[in-house]
Motif scaffolding. Structure first.
Motif, PDB file in Angstrom:
ATOM      1  N   LYS A 117       1.114  -0.816   0.011  1.00 44.23           N
ATOM      2  CA  LYS A 117       0.549  -0.061   0.231  1.00 44.23           C
ATOM      3  C   LYS A 117       0.745   1.493  -0.368  1.00 44.23           C
ATOM      4  O   LYS A 117       0.347   2.546  -0.648  1.00 44.23           O
ATOM      5  N   ASP A 126       0.692   4.301  -2.944  1.00 46.94           N
ATOM      6  CA  ASP A 126       0.411   5.517  -2.622  1.00 46.94           C
ATOM      7  C   ASP A 126       1.756   5.986  -3.481  1.00 46.94           C
ATOM      8  O   ASP A 126       0.996   7.731  -3.664  1.00 46.94           O
ATOM      9  N   ARG A 136       0.648   6.647  -7.056  1.00 50.36           N
ATOM     10  CA  ARG A 136      -0.722   7.684  -6.982  1.00 50.36           C
ATOM     11  C   ARG A 136       0.133   9.176  -7.107  1.00 50.36           C
ATOM     12  O   ARG A 136      -0.576   9.933  -7.547  1.00 50.36           O
ATOM     13  N   ARG A 137       0.492   9.025  -5.990  1.00 51.87           N
ATOM     14  CA  ARG A 137       0.980  10.308  -5.759  1.00 51.87           C
ATOM     15  C   ARG A 137       2.128  10.946  -6.976  1.00 51.87           C
ATOM     16  O   ARG A 137       1.964  12.197  -7.614  1.00 51.87           O
TER      17      ARG A 137
END
Length: 607
Positions: A483, A487, A490-491
């Motif tokens: 995860k 993240d 995605r950032r």
């Protein structure tokens, strides 16, 4: 025909049978050199001068009669001589195991302090340690010694040294303290001082013994400092009648060879003994592997971890059947044997034989040995366990490792040696997990004059291609960090301007488990919907095969796997015509802080 028969018979008689040659002791005898004999005999005599006082002192440290230390020394030396693969490694009662034995055995002993029951429990403990070691050897579990990292081992040993020191101070000064924990012992010691419980003659022997040992070890390292102190203490007790002045003496030792004994304990005692045996086996294994490695490097031997475990098991088995207690290797005694010229395990056999002769012919030799002198031996041994410079070095080099060291220290000092070893192992394992959970991750760029792609945190002026992000994640992709990986990606994908390719420099990714595979599939579908493609470079073949087996190539385009980062960059430039941005226009580092891993070059680790 007759000649060939005679030759064949002669050949068959050379050396022991093949099965016996598998036993290290038999193999050592068959390859023994005559020129070693005198050196081994001399080294055996020198070693005995250390074995006797230390064996008695460490037996008392374990809460057992002094004679059990000599029984243990005899049998473990003989057991290792038969089964041990190392030529000069010396086994025996150990200062690091003494408190663990006491913490396991003494709570099970009746309130009246029955020494016979304590010896039986300690013997069963040795047999359990033997079983654990032998089973671990058969299962080839030598790697278990790596469960204790160096920082936690330093903290554990420092805590152990403090525990031993505080526990021996009352005995050193001639009085007793009834307490089981460090704080209670400190409080009892202070009360004893305040109440005038100190025996001046005992304090003179104990403190003088410590000073004498430390001075001789510093100025005359070749002189057997412990033996000199013991001889002088016995002489002082005899000449000045110290026993009449309140100084406790060892007294008459039982005469003769230790008897073969099957220890008799209650069934309810076995579970707590097993817990202690596991902790003792772990510490003994770690100590044995480290000492064996150090001395093997000097003698040109190879370390055989599984054989060492079996040999330690055999030594504990022999000790446990003759009223002994668990043993380990001793770096100090091995160093003494090496300096004295030891060439083989005959040195230990000589030591065992001399101790037997002493018990048979002169059992009263140590009758007037003052107990504070034994406490002085233990205190000086505890000082050698402590590694304060090592802790200071951790503080300077890596604060996270220093905190682990402190936690292990406090665990031993405040909770006891057995919980302390559990805490040390748990902290070591959790530290590994922490590094996997929060690995170092960064964006890479092109650095002028430096080949390859490099961390933009270390090289802020590194150039990047518009529309392309090269991302490195320094760990296997597992359930614990999947995860965090998602993240980060995605950032990066939501940056302005939005990239069209995110290239994963995947060489550090040594594994992808099923949880991470599901996260990757969801991530790729989400990125594709936004026009961003996930690309992998330098992915190892075994990991690539796992990804294909998971079916991830349904969403991740098979054409988006490249053998190198350079190949991925070249494909992106060919497809888009992108050019490298000048250094001034390079993208800033990602907003998140780096994990606790290492950048290139390594950043200062102050967290």
């Amino acid at each position: 025909m007759l000649g060939r028969t005679v030759l064949t018979i002669h050949h068959k008689r050379r050396g022991p049978p093949r099965r016996l040659r598998a036993v290290p002791g038999v193999r050592a005898v068959s390859s023994y050199r005559r020129e070693w004999l005198v050196k081994d005999l001399v080294a055996g005599v020198v070693l005995t001068t250390l074995l006797v006082p230390q064996g008695m002192a460490y037996a008392e440290l374990a809460g057992l009669p002094p004679i059990t230390g000599l029984y243990t020394t005899i049998l473990c030396l003989l057991g290792y001589a038969v089964c041990g693969p190392s030529r000069i490694l010396v086994l025996g009662p150990d200062s690091s195991l003494g408190p663990m034995i006491a913490a396991t055995v003494l709570p099970l002993v009746a309130a009246d302090g029955d020494s016979g029951r304590a010896v039986a429990l300690a013997s069963v403990l040795a047999l359990m340690v033997a079983a654990v070691m032998i089973l671990a050897s058969v299962a080839k579990l030598g790697f278990i010694a790596d469960l204790i990292s160096k920082p936690t081992m330093i903290g554990y040993m420092n805590g152990l040294a403090l525990t031993i020191l505080v526990g021996q101070l009352p005995k050193l000064l001639g009085f007793k303290v009834d307490a089981d924990d460090l704080i209670g012992r400190c409080a009892g010691f202070v009360r004893g001082l305040a109440d005038g419980a100190v025996v001046p003659a005992a304090a003179a022997v104990g403190i003088g013994g410590i000073v004498l040992i430390l001075v001789l070890q510093r100025l005359l390292p070749k002189v057997p400092a412990v033996l000199v102190m013991v001889v002088l203490a016995i002489a002082a007790a005899t000449v000045f009648g110290l026993g009449a002045h309140g100084v406790a003496l060892v007294g008459e030792l039982p005469e003769g060879f230790p008897p073969f004994t099957i220890p008799d304990v209650r069934l309810a005692d076995l579970p707590p003994l097993l817990g202690g045996a596991l902790g003792i086996a772990l510490v003994s294994l770690a100590d044995t592997i480290s000492n064996a490695s150090a001395f093997a490097a000097r003698t040109g031997q190879e370390v055989r971890g599984n054989q060492e475990m079996a040999a330690i098991g055999a030594a504990n088995l022999a000790a446990g059947l003759f009223q002994g207690f668990p043993v380990s290797t001793s770096g100090s005694r091995t160093a003494v044997a090496e300096r004295a010229g030891a060439k083989s395990q005959l040195t230990g056999v000589v030591g065992a034989v001399l101790i037997v002769l002493m018990l048979v012919l002169a059992p009263g030799l140590f009758r007037n040995l003052p107990q504070p002198a034994l406490a002085a031996v233990v205190v000086t041994a505890s000082l050698s366990l402590a590694d304060i410079p090592g802790a200071v070095r951790l503080w300077r080099q890596r604060r996270t490792d220093f905190l682990l060291c402190c936690a292990a220290f406090l665990g031993v000092a405040l909770l006891g040696v057995l919980p302390g070893i559990g805490i040390a192992v748990a902290l070591s394992v959790l530290n590994v997990f922490r590094r996997v959970w929060w690995p170092y991750h960064t964006v890479l760029g092109l650095v002028e004059g430096v080949e390859g792609y490099h961390d933009i945190r270390s090289y802020p002026r590194a150039r990047q291609l518009p529309g392309l992000v090269i991302y490195r994640f320094d760990a296997p992709l597992l359930f614990a960090n999947a995860k965090a990986f998602r993240d980060d990606i995605r950032r990066l994908a939501e940056a302005d301007p939005r990239p069209s390719w995110i290239v994963i420099a995947a060489e550090p990714v040594t594994d992808v488990d099923t949880t991470a595979a599901d996260v990757l599939e969801e991530l790729d579908e989400m990125l594709n919907a936004d026009g961003v493609h996930l690309v992998f470079a330098e992915l190892k073949d075994p990991v690539r095969h796992k990804i294909e087996r998971y079916g991830l190539t349904r969403t991740i385009d098979p054409r988006h796997f490249f053998p190198t980062v350079e190949a991925a960059v070249a494909a992106f430039r060919l497809r888009t015509g992108a050019r490298w941005a000048p250094p001034a226009a390079a993208s800033p580092p990602p907003p998140d802080e780096p994990g606790p891993g290492t950048a290139e070059p390594p950043p200062t680790d102050e967290q």
